[in-house]
Design a protein around this motif. Sequence first.
Motif, PDB file in Angstrom:
ATOM      1  N   LEU A 290      55.386  40.229  98.715  1.00 56.36           N
ATOM      2  CA  LEU A 290      54.713  40.284 100.005  1.00 56.36           C
ATOM      3  C   LEU A 290      54.434  41.732 100.397  1.00 56.36           C
ATOM      4  CD1 LEU A 290      56.700  37.541 101.973  1.00 56.36           C
ATOM      5  CD2 LEU A 290      54.719  37.282 100.475  1.00 56.36           C
ATOM      6  N   THR A 291      53.575  41.914 101.391  1.00 63.05           N
ATOM      7  CA  THR A 291      53.196  43.270 101.795  1.00 63.05           C
ATOM      8  C   THR A 291      54.363  44.036 102.405  1.00 63.05           C
ATOM      9  OG1 THR A 291      52.350  42.298 103.834  1.00 63.05           O
ATOM     10  CG2 THR A 291      50.748  42.768 102.122  1.00 63.05           C
ATOM     11  N   ASP A 292      55.414  43.319 102.848  1.00 62.11           N
ATOM     12  CA  ASP A 292      56.583  44.026 103.388  1.00 62.11           C
ATOM     13  C   ASP A 292      57.563  44.421 102.286  1.00 62.11           C
ATOM     14  OD1 ASP A 292      57.823  41.678 102.642  1.00 62.11           O
ATOM     15  OD2 ASP A 292      58.391  41.068 104.674  1.00 62.11           O
ATOM     16  N   PRO A 311      57.250  32.753 105.236  1.00 62.48           N
ATOM     17  CA  PRO A 311      57.256  33.436 103.940  1.00 62.48           C
ATOM     18  C   PRO A 311      58.018  32.611 102.909  1.00 62.48           C
ATOM     19  CG  PRO A 311      57.764  34.984 105.713  1.00 62.48           C
ATOM     20  CD  PRO A 311      57.716  33.607 106.336  1.00 62.48           C
ATOM     21  N   HIS A 337      47.520  33.049 105.526  1.00 57.20           N
ATOM     22  CA  HIS A 337      48.442  34.191 105.583  1.00 57.20           C
ATOM     23  C   HIS A 337      48.218  35.120 104.387  1.00 57.20           C
ATOM     24  CE1 HIS A 337      50.862  32.619 108.916  1.00 57.20           C
ATOM     25  NE2 HIS A 337      50.677  31.428 108.372  1.00 57.20           N
ATOM     26  N   ARG A 340      49.448  38.722 104.132  1.00 60.32           N
ATOM     27  CA  ARG A 340      50.874  39.006 103.918  1.00 60.32           C
ATOM     28  C   ARG A 340      51.222  39.028 102.425  1.00 60.32           C
ATOM     29  NH1 ARG A 340      54.134  37.329 108.215  1.00 60.32           N
ATOM     30  NH2 ARG A 340      55.821  38.301 107.017  1.00 60.32           N
TER      31      ARG A 340
END
Length: 436
Positions: A290-292, A311, A337, A340
């Motif tokens: 994920l982008t985080d 998520p 989403h 993300r």
Amino acid sequence: MGASMTMQKGTNVPVPAQVVQVELGWRTSPGAPDVDASALLLVSGKVRSDADFVFYNQPAHGSGAVRHDGKRTAGDTVTDTLVVDFAAMEPAIDQVVVVASTDGGTFGRVTGLYVRIVDSSSGSEIARFESADATVETAFILGELYLRQGAWKFRAVGQGYDTGLGGLATDFGISVDEPQQSPPPQQAPRPRPAQAPSSAPQAPPSPQAAPPAAPPAAPPVTQPVRLTKVTLTKEAPSVSLSKQGGTSGALRVNLNWEVRKQFKSWGAKLGRAVAMHADLDLDLCALYELTDGSKGVVQALGNAFGDLRRPPYIHLDGDDRTGALSTGENLTVNLDHKDRLRRVLIFVTIYEGARSFADLHATVTLQPQNGAAIDFSLDECTVPSTVCALALITNNGGDLTVQREARYLVPQRGVSPQRTIDAAYGWGMNWTPGRK
């Protein structure tokens, strides 16, 4: 109607079943085009909106009455099947037109084309119509299910078009969006499908013979349907989802397979292999980042089925052990989403039943809720591989790119398939043994 009987053009039979499979079949041969099944749900001879068209890019009607069930291969015969549930049919619908269209050639090069109606509950054949003498046609109305005095019947039609699925669908009121094609030159008007005569003399004339009454409104579709199909190859391995219109909703990833039973010169060794394949269990899985920065895996092992609303926005639909006998393995990505998601690697492992993918023929289809289907076949496996990277989905500035990988990996002794694929793609996760 016995399975050995075949209908003549224009004849009809009652359809007493509540749910039927409408099966198109044909034989594969070198240079022959692929064939696709589709259906148009009509009110007085026309669709109410583009939503009344069921085909490979729009695989289910909103009512649930008609759905596209997909292709199977058995030997040299390919089938493409629609499922029709008469109990779910909206009262306004009085006709379901069954269509075959070619992809990459004319019906003159297709052999053994037929349509048959099968009772889903008993498996018995209700009707069968074999289409012959095709030449330049690229679309056919093979038959129609129609409502007459409260009962459904099937009529063999056999009406050909040389204007493809787009021309046929347009004639029934579908708006087709094919921006990459230039408008056709002005020609003589193409033939409308002639309504085949009913064999029952007392039957009232077809509603198509009279000016159609104003059909009831159906929910509007925001954009015209796209008939484009995208097949990824070694030469053209990637495609942008946004260019295909697949930017929102659910992206369904399907893996279908069949076991090739090649008995020539293999003897008893192959006999054992085929016996193993009877219990074959393939698992569709996804590595995600994920982008985080968070990473993980979606797979049946350890019951890590994922979640569409939270998520990782990826969900695995159970665990299928039958491949082409059912709907295969399915995994869904929530494109609402997509911002993300940094990258998603779709892969498949052999959980049990075979030592490699060598005797398997597998097809991968990515079907966005909006937009064109993306499909590809796996190459023949020539290495002792138990894990195969299928497709890599990458976020490029908000646009997701789908890349065909079709990459067979051979785990080292004592190394799991998951760890093997992690190492090949640099995911960098810690793995512990899992069970399902």
